[in-house]
Design a protein around this motif. Structure first.
Motif, PDB file in Angstrom:
ATOM      1  N   LYS A 285       0.828  -1.200   0.000  1.00 22.52           N
ATOM      2  CA  LYS A 285       0.000   0.000   0.000  1.00 22.52           C
ATOM      3  C   LYS A 285       0.865   1.253   0.000  1.00 22.52           C
ATOM      4  O   LYS A 285       2.021   1.228   0.363  1.00 22.52           O
ATOM      5  CB  LYS A 285      -0.906  -0.021   1.218  1.00 22.52           C
ATOM      6  CG  LYS A 285      -1.952  -1.111   1.137  1.00 22.52           C
ATOM      7  CD  LYS A 285      -2.938  -0.962   2.274  1.00 22.52           C
ATOM      8  CE  LYS A 285      -4.140  -1.762   2.100  1.00 22.52           C
ATOM      9  NZ  LYS A 285      -4.426  -2.963   2.155  1.00 22.52           N
ATOM     10  N   GLY A 286       0.254   2.342  -0.427  1.00 18.60           N
ATOM     11  CA  GLY A 286       0.939   3.627  -0.400  1.00 18.60           C
ATOM     12  C   GLY A 286       1.317   4.083  -1.792  1.00 18.60           C
ATOM     13  O   GLY A 286       1.522   3.283  -2.709  1.00 18.60           O
ATOM     14  N   GLU A 287       1.405   5.400  -1.931  1.00 23.52           N
ATOM     15  CA  GLU A 287       1.712   6.010  -3.228  1.00 23.52           C
ATOM     16  C   GLU A 287       3.111   5.635  -3.720  1.00 23.52           C
ATOM     17  O   GLU A 287       3.320   5.376  -4.891  1.00 23.52           O
ATOM     18  CB  GLU A 287       1.580   7.533  -3.115  1.00 23.52           C
ATOM     19  CG  GLU A 287       1.563   8.241  -4.440  1.00 23.52           C
ATOM     20  CD  GLU A 287       0.341   7.918  -5.291  1.00 23.52           C
ATOM     21  OE1 GLU A 287       0.463   7.998  -6.515  1.00 23.52           O
ATOM     22  OE2 GLU A 287      -0.721   7.574  -4.748  1.00 23.52           O
ATOM     23  N   LYS A 288       4.077   5.582  -2.814  1.00 22.73           N
ATOM     24  CA  LYS A 288       5.451   5.239  -3.195  1.00 22.73           C
ATOM     25  C   LYS A 288       5.517   3.821  -3.759  1.00 22.73           C
ATOM     26  O   LYS A 288       6.137   3.569  -4.786  1.00 22.73           O
ATOM     27  CB  LYS A 288       6.366   5.390  -1.986  1.00 22.73           C
ATOM     28  CG  LYS A 288       7.822   5.417  -2.309  1.00 22.73           C
ATOM     29  CD  LYS A 288       8.615   5.760  -1.057  1.00 22.73           C
ATOM     30  CE  LYS A 288      10.071   5.963  -1.401  1.00 22.73           C
ATOM     31  NZ  LYS A 288      10.865   6.333  -0.232  1.00 22.73           N
ATOM     32  N   ALA A 289       4.857   2.884  -3.095  1.00 24.83           N
ATOM     33  CA  ALA A 289       4.832   1.495  -3.559  1.00 24.83           C
ATOM     34  C   ALA A 289       4.085   1.391  -4.885  1.00 24.83           C
ATOM     35  O   ALA A 289       4.492   0.643  -5.778  1.00 24.83           O
ATOM     36  CB  ALA A 289       4.183   0.601  -2.509  1.00 24.83           C
ATOM     37  N   ARG A 290       3.008   2.169  -5.022  1.00 27.26           N
ATOM     38  CA  ARG A 290       2.225   2.170  -6.272  1.00 27.26           C
ATOM     39  C   ARG A 290       3.095   2.674  -7.435  1.00 27.26           C
ATOM     40  O   ARG A 290       3.110   2.085  -8.515  1.00 27.26           O
ATOM     41  CB  ARG A 290       0.999   3.051  -6.098  1.00 27.26           C
ATOM     42  CG  ARG A 290       0.119   3.124  -7.310  1.00 27.26           C
ATOM     43  CD  ARG A 290      -1.147   3.932  -6.966  1.00 27.26           C
ATOM     44  NE  ARG A 290      -1.961   4.114  -8.130  1.00 27.26           N
ATOM     45  CZ  ARG A 290      -2.012   5.241  -8.829  1.00 27.26           C
ATOM     46  NH1 ARG A 290      -1.304   6.276  -8.458  1.00 27.26           N
ATOM     47  NH2 ARG A 290      -2.777   5.333  -9.884  1.00 27.26           N
TER      48      ARG A 290
ATOM     49  N   GLN B 148       6.379   2.630  -7.642  1.00 29.25           N
ATOM     50  CA  GLN B 148       7.416   1.637  -7.915  1.00 29.25           C
ATOM     51  C   GLN B 148       6.846   0.476  -8.737  1.00 29.25           C
ATOM     52  O   GLN B 148       7.457   0.029  -9.702  1.00 29.25           O
ATOM     53  CB  GLN B 148       8.025   1.119  -6.619  1.00 29.25           C
ATOM     54  CG  GLN B 148       9.137   0.110  -6.858  1.00 29.25           C
ATOM     55  CD  GLN B 148       9.726  -0.410  -5.563  1.00 29.25           C
ATOM     56  OE1 GLN B 148       9.154  -0.253  -4.491  1.00 29.25           O
ATOM     57  NE2 GLN B 148      10.878  -1.033  -5.659  1.00 29.25           N
ATOM     58  N   HIS B 149       5.656   0.028  -8.371  1.00 28.40           N
ATOM     59  CA  HIS B 149       5.007  -1.059  -9.108  1.00 28.40           C
ATOM     60  C   HIS B 149       4.769  -0.652 -10.561  1.00 28.40           C
ATOM     61  O   HIS B 149       5.021  -1.416 -11.489  1.00 28.40           O
ATOM     62  CB  HIS B 149       3.687  -1.439  -8.429  1.00 28.40           C
ATOM     63  CG  HIS B 149       2.877  -2.422  -9.197  1.00 28.40           C
ATOM     64  ND1 HIS B 149       3.191  -3.765  -9.241  1.00 28.40           N
ATOM     65  CD2 HIS B 149       1.782  -2.269  -9.986  1.00 28.40           C
ATOM     66  CE1 HIS B 149       2.318  -4.392 -10.010  1.00 28.40           C
ATOM     67  NE2 HIS B 149       1.450  -3.500 -10.476  1.00 28.40           N
ATOM     68  N   ARG B 150       4.284   0.576 -10.763  1.00 28.63           N
ATOM     69  CA  ARG B 150       4.002   1.053 -12.116  1.00 28.63           C
ATOM     70  C   ARG B 150       5.282   1.165 -12.941  1.00 28.63           C
ATOM     71  O   ARG B 150       5.287   0.838 -14.123  1.00 28.63           O
ATOM     72  CB  ARG B 150       3.298   2.405 -12.051  1.00 28.63           C
ATOM     73  CG  ARG B 150       1.884   2.291 -11.496  1.00 28.63           C
ATOM     74  CD  ARG B 150       1.330   3.625 -11.167  1.00 28.63           C
ATOM     75  NE  ARG B 150       0.484   4.093 -12.239  1.00 28.63           N
ATOM     76  CZ  ARG B 150      -0.128   5.257 -12.231  1.00 28.63           C
ATOM     77  NH1 ARG B 150       0.032   6.088 -11.223  1.00 28.63           N
ATOM     78  NH2 ARG B 150      -0.899   5.617 -13.227  1.00 28.63           N
ATOM     79  N   ARG B 151       6.374   1.645 -12.320  1.00 28.40           N
ATOM     80  CA  ARG B 151       7.650   1.744 -13.059  1.00 28.40           C
ATOM     81  C   ARG B 151       8.141   0.368 -13.493  1.00 28.40           C
ATOM     82  O   ARG B 151       8.710   0.212 -14.572  1.00 28.40           O
ATOM     83  CB  ARG B 151       8.702   2.439 -12.199  1.00 28.40           C
ATOM     84  CG  ARG B 151       8.619   3.951 -12.212  1.00 28.40           C
ATOM     85  CD  ARG B 151       9.865   4.580 -11.616  1.00 28.40           C
ATOM     86  NE  ARG B 151      10.129   4.146 -10.252  1.00 28.40           N
ATOM     87  CZ  ARG B 151       9.570   4.656  -9.160  1.00 28.40           C
ATOM     88  NH1 ARG B 151       8.701   5.642  -9.268  1.00 28.40           N
ATOM     89  NH2 ARG B 151       9.876   4.208  -7.965  1.00 28.40           N
TER      90      ARG B 151
END
Length: 126
Positions: free
Chosen positions: A22-27, A29-32
């Motif tokens: 969860k979280g914007e940072k993890a999101r 990273q996942h998208r990259r």
């Protein structure tokens, strides 16, 4: 009567199969990791293209007619929106005729809702 031996639970050792951290940072990273074309948004070429679209559209939202006069995260700041989602297709991404100027409010609300709805419909074959 025989005593049953317990079996050590193995569930806790399995990695999660659905979802992600969860979280914007993890999101981000996942998208990259899963969408390498996102790096195109960080290029000088993209900055030139989006500015050309803004100037062509006179900094006017093509959906609402509102003037895009804000900056940063202001609701009326200009956003370069791909009319047809490119999903990594370079021809669609770099085509200025596929880019329209919209306000951040319109982009983050109506347009994102439309894209989510079409993704769900495509998933269900509707």
């Amino acid at each position: 009567m025989a005593k049953l031996n317990t079996i050590n639970p193995l569930v806790s050792t399995l990695p999660p199969l659905i979802g992600r951290a969860k979280g914007e940072k993890a999101r981000d990273q996942h998208r990259r990791q899963t969408q390498p074309w996102r790096a195109w948004y960080n290029t000088a070429r993209w900055e030139r293209l989006r500015r050309q679209a803004f100037e062509r559209d006179l900094y006017t939202c093509q959906r609402s007619g509102e003037m895009c006069a804000g900056t940063g995260n202001d609701p009326n700041s200009p956003v370069a929106n791909h009319r047809i989602p490119h999903h990594g297709n370079p021809s669609l991404f770099w085509d200025i005729d596929n880019i329209e100027t919209v306000t951040k409010r319109i982009h983050d609300g109506i347009i994102q809702s439309e894209e989510r709805r079409s993704a769900i419909e495509g998933q269900w074959g509707d």
